[in-house]
Design a protein around this motif. Structure first.
Motif, PDB file in Angstrom:
ATOM      1  N   ILE A 216       0.852  -1.193   0.000  1.00 15.58           N
ATOM      2  CA  ILE A 216       0.000   0.000   0.000  1.00 15.58           C
ATOM      3  C   ILE A 216       0.883   1.238   0.000  1.00 15.58           C
ATOM      4  O   ILE A 216       1.626   1.477   0.964  1.00 15.58           O
ATOM      5  CB  ILE A 216      -0.897   0.050   1.278  1.00 15.58           C
ATOM      6  N   GLY A 217       0.805   2.029  -1.059  1.00 19.36           N
ATOM      7  CA  GLY A 217       1.669   3.213  -1.182  1.00 19.36           C
ATOM      8  C   GLY A 217       2.835   2.866  -2.085  1.00 19.36           C
ATOM      9  O   GLY A 217       3.735   2.132  -1.688  1.00 19.36           O
ATOM     10  N   LEU A 218       2.817   3.386  -3.327  1.00 15.22           N
ATOM     11  CA  LEU A 218       3.839   3.013  -4.314  1.00 15.22           C
ATOM     12  C   LEU A 218       4.761   4.195  -4.608  1.00 15.22           C
ATOM     13  O   LEU A 218       4.896   4.623  -5.748  1.00 15.22           O
ATOM     14  CB  LEU A 218       3.162   2.521  -5.601  1.00 15.22           C
TER      15      LEU A 218
ATOM     16  N   PHE B 176      -0.830  -1.100  -4.472  1.00 15.88           N
ATOM     17  CA  PHE B 176      -2.004  -0.214  -4.439  1.00 15.88           C
ATOM     18  C   PHE B 176      -1.558   1.206  -4.099  1.00 15.88           C
ATOM     19  O   PHE B 176      -0.717   1.405  -3.215  1.00 15.88           O
ATOM     20  CB  PHE B 176      -2.991  -0.704  -3.360  1.00 15.88           C
TER      21      PHE B 176
ATOM     22  N   ALA C   5       3.380   1.410   3.101  1.00 22.24           N
ATOM     23  CA  ALA C   5       4.548   2.307   2.926  1.00 22.24           C
ATOM     24  C   ALA C   5       4.051   3.683   2.479  1.00 22.24           C
ATOM     25  O   ALA C   5       4.322   4.130   1.378  1.00 22.24           O
ATOM     26  CB  ALA C   5       5.513   1.721   1.901  1.00 22.24           C
TER      27      ALA C   5
ATOM     28  N   PRO D 254       3.319   7.979   3.370  1.00 26.75           N
ATOM     29  CA  PRO D 254       4.130   9.044   3.970  1.00 26.75           C
ATOM     30  C   PRO D 254       3.830   9.278   5.456  1.00 26.75           C
ATOM     31  O   PRO D 254       2.699   9.086   5.905  1.00 26.75           O
ATOM     32  CB  PRO D 254       3.747  10.293   3.180  1.00 26.75           C
TER      33      PRO D 254
ATOM     34  N   GLU E  22       5.826  -0.146   7.082  1.00 26.75           N
ATOM     35  CA  GLU E  22       7.216   0.204   6.732  1.00 26.75           C
ATOM     36  C   GLU E  22       7.449   1.692   6.923  1.00 26.75           C
ATOM     37  O   GLU E  22       8.582   2.156   6.863  1.00 26.75           O
ATOM     38  CB  GLU E  22       7.505  -0.166   5.273  1.00 26.75           C
TER      39      GLU E  22
ATOM     40  N   ILE F  13      16.095   2.104   2.509  1.00 27.74           N
ATOM     41  CA  ILE F  13      16.691   2.495   1.221  1.00 27.74           C
ATOM     42  C   ILE F  13      17.004   3.991   1.204  1.00 27.74           C
ATOM     43  O   ILE F  13      16.440   4.771   1.954  1.00 27.74           O
ATOM     44  CB  ILE F  13      15.786   2.164   0.013  1.00 27.74           C
TER      45      ILE F  13
ATOM     46  N   HIS G  43      12.217  13.956   2.916  1.00 25.90           N
ATOM     47  CA  HIS G  43      11.101  13.397   3.654  1.00 25.90           C
ATOM     48  C   HIS G  43      11.537  12.653   4.911  1.00 25.90           C
ATOM     49  O   HIS G  43      10.712  12.266   5.728  1.00 25.90           O
ATOM     50  CB  HIS G  43      10.352  12.444   2.717  1.00 25.90           C
TER      51      HIS G  43
HETATM   52  N1  LIG Z   1      12.003   8.170   0.681  1.00 28.86           N
HETATM   53  C1  LIG Z   1      12.914   7.667   1.496  1.00 28.86           C
HETATM   54  O1  LIG Z   1      14.087   7.907   1.355  1.00 28.86           O
HETATM   55  C2  LIG Z   1      12.524   6.767   2.638  1.00 28.86           C
HETATM   56  C3  LIG Z   1      13.474   5.867   3.129  1.00 28.86           C
HETATM   57  C4  LIG Z   1      13.123   5.058   4.189  1.00 28.86           C
HETATM   58  C5  LIG Z   1      11.862   5.186   4.762  1.00 28.86           C
HETATM   59  N2  LIG Z   1      10.964   6.076   4.277  1.00 28.86           N
HETATM   60  C6  LIG Z   1       9.651   6.143   4.879  1.00 28.86           C
HETATM   61  O2  LIG Z   1       8.764   5.407   4.058  1.00 28.86           O
HETATM   62  C7  LIG Z   1       7.466   6.023   4.059  1.00 28.86           C
HETATM   63  C8  LIG Z   1       7.047   6.337   2.639  1.00 28.86           C
HETATM   64  O3  LIG Z   1       7.933   7.296   2.089  1.00 28.86           O
HETATM   65  P1  LIG Z   1       8.072   7.544   0.537  1.00 28.86           P
HETATM   66  O4  LIG Z   1       9.292   8.382   0.360  1.00 28.86           O
HETATM   67  O5  LIG Z   1       7.974   6.255  -0.210  1.00 28.86           O
HETATM   68  O6  LIG Z   1       6.760   8.418   0.266  1.00 28.86           O
HETATM   69  P2  LIG Z   1       6.139   8.786  -1.161  1.00 28.86           P
HETATM   70  O7  LIG Z   1       5.402  10.041  -0.982  1.00 28.86           O
HETATM   71  O8  LIG Z   1       7.190   8.691  -2.224  1.00 28.86           O
HETATM   72  O9  LIG Z   1       5.122   7.612  -1.446  1.00 28.86           O
HETATM   73  C9  LIG Z   1       4.000   7.371  -0.698  1.00 28.86           C
HETATM   74  C10 LIG Z   1       2.893   6.881  -1.613  1.00 28.86           C
HETATM   75  O10 LIG Z   1       1.789   6.556  -0.772  1.00 28.86           O
HETATM   76  C11 LIG Z   1       0.606   6.971  -1.414  1.00 28.86           C
HETATM   77  N3  LIG Z   1      -0.430   7.109  -0.392  1.00 28.86           N
HETATM   78  C12 LIG Z   1      -0.609   8.114   0.486  1.00 28.86           C
HETATM   79  N4  LIG Z   1      -1.643   7.836   1.301  1.00 28.86           N
HETATM   80  C13 LIG Z   1      -2.108   6.623   0.931  1.00 28.86           C
HETATM   81  C14 LIG Z   1      -3.154   5.788   1.380  1.00 28.86           C
HETATM   82  N5  LIG Z   1      -3.919   6.156   2.407  1.00 28.86           N
HETATM   83  N6  LIG Z   1      -3.359   4.626   0.761  1.00 28.86           N
HETATM   84  C15 LIG Z   1      -2.569   4.254  -0.278  1.00 28.86           C
HETATM   85  N7  LIG Z   1      -1.571   4.991  -0.763  1.00 28.86           N
HETATM   86  C16 LIG Z   1      -1.336   6.169  -0.152  1.00 28.86           C
HETATM   87  C17 LIG Z   1       0.977   8.251  -2.129  1.00 28.86           C
HETATM   88  O11 LIG Z   1       0.106   8.518  -3.194  1.00 28.86           O
HETATM   89  C18 LIG Z   1       2.401   7.946  -2.596  1.00 28.86           C
HETATM   90  O12 LIG Z   1       2.447   7.422  -3.907  1.00 28.86           O
HETATM   91  C19 LIG Z   1       7.581   7.239   4.957  1.00 28.86           C
HETATM   92  O13 LIG Z   1       7.198   6.913   6.250  1.00 28.86           O
HETATM   93  C20 LIG Z   1       9.071   7.533   4.939  1.00 28.86           C
HETATM   94  O14 LIG Z   1       9.493   8.215   6.110  1.00 28.86           O
HETATM   95  C21 LIG Z   1      11.259   6.856   3.203  1.00 28.86           C
END
Ligand SMILES: NC(=O)c1ccc[n+]([C@@H]2O[C@H](COP(=O)([O-])OP(=O)(O)OC[C@H]3O[C@@H](n4cnc5c(N)ncnc54)[C@H](O)[C@@H]3O)[C@@H](O)[C@H]2O)c1
Length: 418
Positions: A10-12, A32, A80, A82, A116, A153, A257
């Motif tokens: 969930i969350g791409l 998704f 996964a 935000p 995650e 990552i 982020h």
């Molecule tokens: N980007 C990084 O470097 C990184 C590294 C490690 C951990 N994280 C953590 O991982 C998590 C995700 O970060 P990211 O960088 O992948 O964020 P992102 O914004 O790139 O991706 C999140 C995705 O989730 C989707 N989304 C939001 N709400 C949703 C919902 N209710 N249902 C389904 N999809 C939904 C968004 O449309 C988006 O595509 C955060 O907690 C972040 O702190 C990020």
């Protein structure tokens, strides 16, 4: 590994997509996302985060959808989404609770829900568990189970990819931890560490990023001290770095982020438990103050005269298109407020997003008569340019990331670096 589970991610985004594609090599996986545009781009083979190529996407068996009915009754849900902070820098858990409600609506008895997203200790069990229960009418720990596996990552890093780094997993029960060990282990050659508890795994992730923030803040502080002394910090770091236990960090802007956000999650948890998180918040203050410091120094080095300035790089770090929490934006705004004419270039940032989020028009071509250029982000593309060719004789090169150290000895321009 036998195909024992139907998995939904969930969350791409930066985290969820590479993970889903890696898992889909050994497992049936549906990805998704609530963002319909993102899903149609992925279906067309385009990943705007640049983490995966169109060939990676085409070669993958991953199914992608924005229709919740496509993830009905999966065995494992991996969330996964935000975890930002709000205006007051408090954790904004709307996406994790929203995703929990969504999963609660579609999951069946026996499901495992793994988070995650980076959170403070307790969010999975105290916030997400109840949200899942409320939406599903099922009981946590009896009808469904929780897990946590922090993502480590580093976007833009093609070496430490999701299939090559140690994955920490934690389960509500030893059986859940075992299932997660098998699931994730199939993707990274079994390089799994089972944490003692979900809270320990949550805490481990948030301190990994807080530690980085504090280390960078220390180096930023010494950079400011030595700048006042007229002593190039890079010369100092080069010498200090020869000691076996000196930690190698570089001064610079902390945006994005994760590193600039996660310490606020830890600080929130600390305060909730009656502890004043002094070092954590001091680190945040220093790193958040760097853009103002740089703005003032550049203005001063330009003799407070309104100048033509080119800023190279707007993304929050090198070689990624990610514009979230860009600290460069604050420098651009600060210099413009002081009357400078500022142009911004970035080969990776999306011009539409730069305009929409920051009101910044990205330049497509560069001129050769700026009074000052600021190397703000060390994109690989910038390493090959000769900054002296872009500025007037005697102009200023503000090399925030030490991209062009040779320019320090140039006799046609002035050079300043953090
Ligand atoms: N980007 C990084 O470097 C990184 C590294 C490690 C951990 N994280 C953590 O991982 C998590 C995700 O970060 P990211 O960088 O992948 O964020 P992102 O914004 O790139 O991706 C999140 C995705 O989730 C989707 N989304 C939001 N709400 C949703 C919902 N209710 N249902 C389904 N999809 C939904 C968004 O449309 C988006 O595509 C955060 O907690 C972040 O702190 C990020």
């Amino acid at each position: 590994m036998a195909q024992l589970q139907k998995v939904a991610v969930i969350g791409l985004g930066y985290v969820g997509l590479p993970l889903a594609v890696a898992l889909a090599k050994s497992q049936a996986v549906t990805g998704f996302d609530i963002n319909v545009e993102r899903v149609s781009e992925l279906r067309a083979g385009h990943d705007r985060t640049n983490e995966l190529t169109s060939d990676d996407l085409k070669a993958s068996d991953l199914a992608v959808t924005s229709d919740p009915s496509d993830i009905q009754g999966c065995d494992i849900y991996i969330v996964a989404v935000p975890t930002p902070v709000d205006e007051a820098k408090n954790p904004d858990l709307a996406a994790v609770t929203g995703a929990s409600t969504l999963v609660g609506d579609v999951m069946a008895k026996g499901a495992i829900v793994v988070f995650e997203s980076t959170v403070y200790p307790g969010v999975t069990e105290d916030v997400c568990g109840p949200a899942l229960e409320a939406a599903s009418n099922l009981e946590c720990g009896k009808d469904f189970y929780l897990g946590y596996s922090p993502e480590r990552i580093n976007p833009g890093d093609k070496v430490h990819t999701v299939d090559k780094i140690t994955k920490v997993v934690a389960g509500q029960t030893p059986e859940v931890a075992e299932i997660l060990t098998k699931l994730y282990g199939a993707m990274n050659n079994g390089d799994i560490f089972v944490a003692k508890s979900i809270r320990a795994a949550e805490a481990a992730k948030v301190i990994e990023n807080s530690q980085r923030d504090i280390n960078i803040a220390f180096i930023n502080e010494v950079a400011m001290i030595f700048d006042r002394m007229g002593l190039p910090v890079q010369d100092v770091l080069e010498a200090a770095g020869t000691k076996w236990n000196f930690l190698k960090f570089s001064p610079g802007l902390v945006g994005g982020h994760c590193i600039g956000v996660d310490p606020f999650y830890l600080a929130h948890a600390a305060k909730a438990h009656g502890h004043d998180p002094e070092i954590i918040l001091a680190g945040r203050r220093i790193n958040d103050g760097m853009s103002a410091y740089i703005t003032e120094r550049v203005h001063e080095l330009l003799d407070n005269r309104q100048s033509d300035i080119l800023v190279l790089g707007l993304t929050f770090k090198e070689n990624v298109p990610d514009l979230r929490n860009s600290q460069v934006r604050s420098i651009v705004d600060g210099l413009a407020a002081l009357g400078h004419r500022v142009q911004v270039h970035d080969p990776l940032a999306d011009p539409v997003e730069a305009d929409r989020h920051y009101g910044i028009t990205l330049q497509k071509s560069l001129s050769d008569d700026y009074d000052c250029i600021i190397g703000a982000v060390a994109h690989d593309e910038y390493k090959n340019i000769t900054p002296e060719n872009l500025i007037k004789p005697g102009g200023l090169i503000a090399d925030l990331k030490a991209i062009w150290p040779d320019a320090a000895t140039s006799d046609v321009c002035r050079y300043w670096s953090l």
